[in-house]
Design a protein around this motif. Structure first.
Motif, PDB file in Angstrom:
ATOM      1  N   THR A 291       0.856  -1.185   0.000  1.00  0.00           N
ATOM      2  CA  THR A 291       0.000   0.000   0.000  1.00  0.00           C
ATOM      3  C   THR A 291       0.891   1.233   0.000  1.00  0.00           C
ATOM      4  O   THR A 291       2.019   1.199   0.511  1.00  0.00           O
ATOM      5  CB  THR A 291      -0.916   0.049   1.241  1.00  0.00           C
ATOM      6  N   ASN A 292       0.394   2.308  -0.581  1.00  0.00           N
ATOM      7  CA  ASN A 292       1.111   3.585  -0.590  1.00  0.00           C
ATOM      8  C   ASN A 292       0.449   4.534   0.409  1.00  0.00           C
ATOM      9  O   ASN A 292      -0.768   4.731   0.374  1.00  0.00           O
ATOM     10  CB  ASN A 292       1.093   4.209  -1.985  1.00  0.00           C
ATOM     11  N   LYS A 293       1.235   5.091   1.311  1.00  0.00           N
ATOM     12  CA  LYS A 293       0.705   6.027   2.304  1.00  0.00           C
ATOM     13  C   LYS A 293       1.551   7.301   2.297  1.00  0.00           C
ATOM     14  O   LYS A 293       2.778   7.238   2.197  1.00  0.00           O
ATOM     15  CB  LYS A 293       0.715   5.400   3.693  1.00  0.00           C
ATOM     16  N   ARG A 294       0.876   8.421   2.436  1.00  0.00           N
ATOM     17  CA  ARG A 294       1.579   9.705   2.445  1.00  0.00           C
ATOM     18  C   ARG A 294       1.767  10.161   3.894  1.00  0.00           C
ATOM     19  O   ARG A 294       0.811  10.329   4.644  1.00  0.00           O
ATOM     20  CB  ARG A 294       0.794  10.737   1.643  1.00  0.00           C
ATOM     21  N   THR A 295       3.031  10.342   4.270  1.00  0.00           N
ATOM     22  CA  THR A 295       3.376  10.777   5.620  1.00  0.00           C
ATOM     23  C   THR A 295       4.248  12.020   5.534  1.00  0.00           C
ATOM     24  O   THR A 295       5.304  11.996   4.880  1.00  0.00           O
ATOM     25  CB  THR A 295       4.122   9.651   6.386  1.00  0.00           C
ATOM     26  N   HIS A 296       3.795  13.092   6.198  1.00  0.00           N
ATOM     27  CA  HIS A 296       4.533  14.365   6.186  1.00  0.00           C
ATOM     28  C   HIS A 296       4.832  14.826   4.752  1.00  0.00           C
ATOM     29  O   HIS A 296       5.927  15.294   4.449  1.00  0.00           O
ATOM     30  CB  HIS A 296       5.832  14.256   6.977  1.00  0.00           C
ATOM     31  N   GLY A 297       3.858  14.636   3.886  1.00  0.00           N
ATOM     32  CA  GLY A 297       4.000  15.101   2.511  1.00  0.00           C
ATOM     33  C   GLY A 297       4.789  14.180   1.606  1.00  0.00           C
ATOM     34  O   GLY A 297       4.912  14.441   0.405  1.00  0.00           O
ATOM     35  N   LYS A 298       5.317  13.069   2.158  1.00  0.00           N
ATOM     36  CA  LYS A 298       6.099  12.132   1.350  1.00  0.00           C
ATOM     37  C   LYS A 298       5.343  10.822   1.178  1.00  0.00           C
ATOM     38  O   LYS A 298       4.716  10.324   2.129  1.00  0.00           O
ATOM     39  CB  LYS A 298       7.456  11.866   2.007  1.00  0.00           C
ATOM     40  N   LEU A 299       5.421  10.295  -0.040  1.00  0.00           N
ATOM     41  CA  LEU A 299       4.735   9.033  -0.336  1.00  0.00           C
ATOM     42  C   LEU A 299       5.653   7.867   0.016  1.00  0.00           C
ATOM     43  O   LEU A 299       6.793   7.802  -0.445  1.00  0.00           O
ATOM     44  CB  LEU A 299       4.360   8.967  -1.823  1.00  0.00           C
ATOM     45  N   ARG A 300       5.158   6.965   0.847  1.00  0.00           N
ATOM     46  CA  ARG A 300       5.956   5.799   1.257  1.00  0.00           C
ATOM     47  C   ARG A 300       5.193   4.521   0.964  1.00  0.00           C
ATOM     48  O   ARG A 300       3.968   4.472   1.127  1.00  0.00           O
ATOM     49  CB  ARG A 300       6.285   5.881   2.752  1.00  0.00           C
ATOM     50  N   ARG A 301       5.918   3.508   0.551  1.00  0.00           N
ATOM     51  CA  ARG A 301       5.302   2.226   0.196  1.00  0.00           C
ATOM     52  C   ARG A 301       5.551   1.207   1.304  1.00  0.00           C
ATOM     53  O   ARG A 301       6.691   1.025   1.750  1.00  0.00           O
ATOM     54  CB  ARG A 301       5.869   1.722  -1.136  1.00  0.00           C
TER      55      ARG A 301
END
Length: 376
Positions: A291-301
């Motif tokens: 899943t892709n989640k956006r944390t603090h403006g950054k996209l992380r997989r």
């Protein structure tokens, strides 16, 4: 000492009562042959009185084959080959079975004896012809399927949902065809097989087995060219003679959405235990996912091992749902490292694998030098 199985058969009850052709007469002659051999003994007599030899659906023969799998028998003896079977095809298959079970086969009147060099030569010739016949049959089947496809006829197998067969031709089924249309329309609107699955579930639309459509079923429907009036043979597509349910424009749009999703679904990670993990709760395989989640403006997989039942039957199908790939892989690797330095555990594991009656094909494991060096 060799354990010998005696097999006798007669076709009719009347024949079974005749003095010179009865099962008892066959058994007596085979036992006379056995008495002339050194260190051979009768393990069991298998008798099918009143059973035809044109197939192998006979109780005593099936019992014999089951005992062969248990490695209880060294030799199978019959009075004549036609007592075992009258079908060349079945005979070839039985000889192959005897070969795999490492069992010799002897017909005492025809001197067909696979325990001798001449008998093994004849057996190998027969098996070669059997393989040739199978390959020839396979080629004929492929040629027939190709010719049917070129004529626009759908080949055998399950009739696609949305159609019925009449006179070997596909005819749209009015109710199911509307449901196929709904599947394509929902997929184009949402771009999600999960949404299609939910739509079908809410409308209580079941497959022909009376069960909910799985996401695998839905994906197959969305890629099946039969719904635009075409037939497929291997990778070639031909114009069919049946009426389409979906227009080519709608189908092409569905394929475009599918290709775009494939590009986005590339995981960019090697899963160490792909195909090896099973869900403890429901027993389904765990497959790689992310899943892709956006944390603090950054996209992380984030990577997971996901229970396949949640993909086929919905997110609520299993409470396990998915497990962090990093945590699961680290847990497995740490335990493998711990086990590798425990020599007694590894030796016991090898012993259990080689002596497990449920997994006979796995016998023969050894603790090699390559493994031993980790446990010294």
């Amino acid at each position: 000492m060799k354990n010998c199985a005696i097999y006798t058969r007669v076709s009719t009850d009347i024949q079974a009562e005749k003095e010179f052709s009865s099962c008892e007469a066959q058994e007596e002659k085979i036992k006379s042959f056995l008495n002339s051999q050194n260190d051979w003994r009768v393990f069991k007599v298998y008798s099918d009185a009143g059973y035809t030899g044109v197939n192998i659906k006979r109780p005593a023969l099936q019992e014999l084959l089951a005992d062969l799998k248990k490695e209880k028998i060294d030799v199978v003896l019959v009075y004549k080959i036609d007592r075992l079977t009258r079908s060349p095809k079945d005979f070839y298959q039985l000889i192959e079975f005897f070969e795999q079970a490492k069992v010799d086969f002897i017909s005492i009147t025809e001197r067909f004896d696979t325990s001798t060099p001449a008998g093994r030569l004849l057996r190998n010739i027969m098996l070669t012809f059997s393989q040739f016949e199978r390959e020839l049959t396979s080629e004929r089947t492929k040629d027939k399927m190709l010719e049917r496809a070129k004529k626009g006829l759908a080949n055998g197998g399950l009739t696609p949902y949305g159609y019925i067969r009449q006179d070997k031709k596909l005819i749209p089924h009015q109710k199911e065809a509307k449901e196929i249309t709904s599947i394509f329309e929902t997929y184009i609107e949402t771009g999600s097989p999960a949404s299609v699955y939910q739509m079908l579930k809410e409308r209580r639309i079941k497959n022909r087995s009376g069960k909910n459509f799985s996401k695998t079923n839905i994906s197959h429907i969305l890629r099946n060219v039969v719904y635009i009036g075409k037939v497929k043979n291997k990778e070639e597509i031909y114009q069919g003679i049946h009426d389409p349910i979906i227009s080519e424009e709608i189908f092409a749009l569905a394929q475009k959405i599918h290709k775009e999703k494939l590009k986005n679904l590339r995981a960019h990670k090697n899963f160490l235990f792909g195909g090896l993990i099973k869900c403890e709760e429901c027993g389904s395989h765990m497959t790689s996912s992310f899943t892709n989640k956006r944390t603090h403006g950054k996209l992380r997989r984030y990577y997971y091992y996901r229970c396949t039942s949640t993909m086929k039957q919905g997110w609520q199908a299993c409470s396990v749902k998915q497990v962090s790939a990093e945590r699961l892989e680290n847990f497995c690797l740490e335990n493998l490292e711990r086990i590798s330095v425990d020599k007694n555990y590894v030796e016991n594991l090898v012993f259990r694998l080689n002596n497990d009656n449920q997994t006979p094909l796995r016998a023969g494991y050894e603790l090699t030098d390559g493994c031993s060096k980790f446990s010294t």
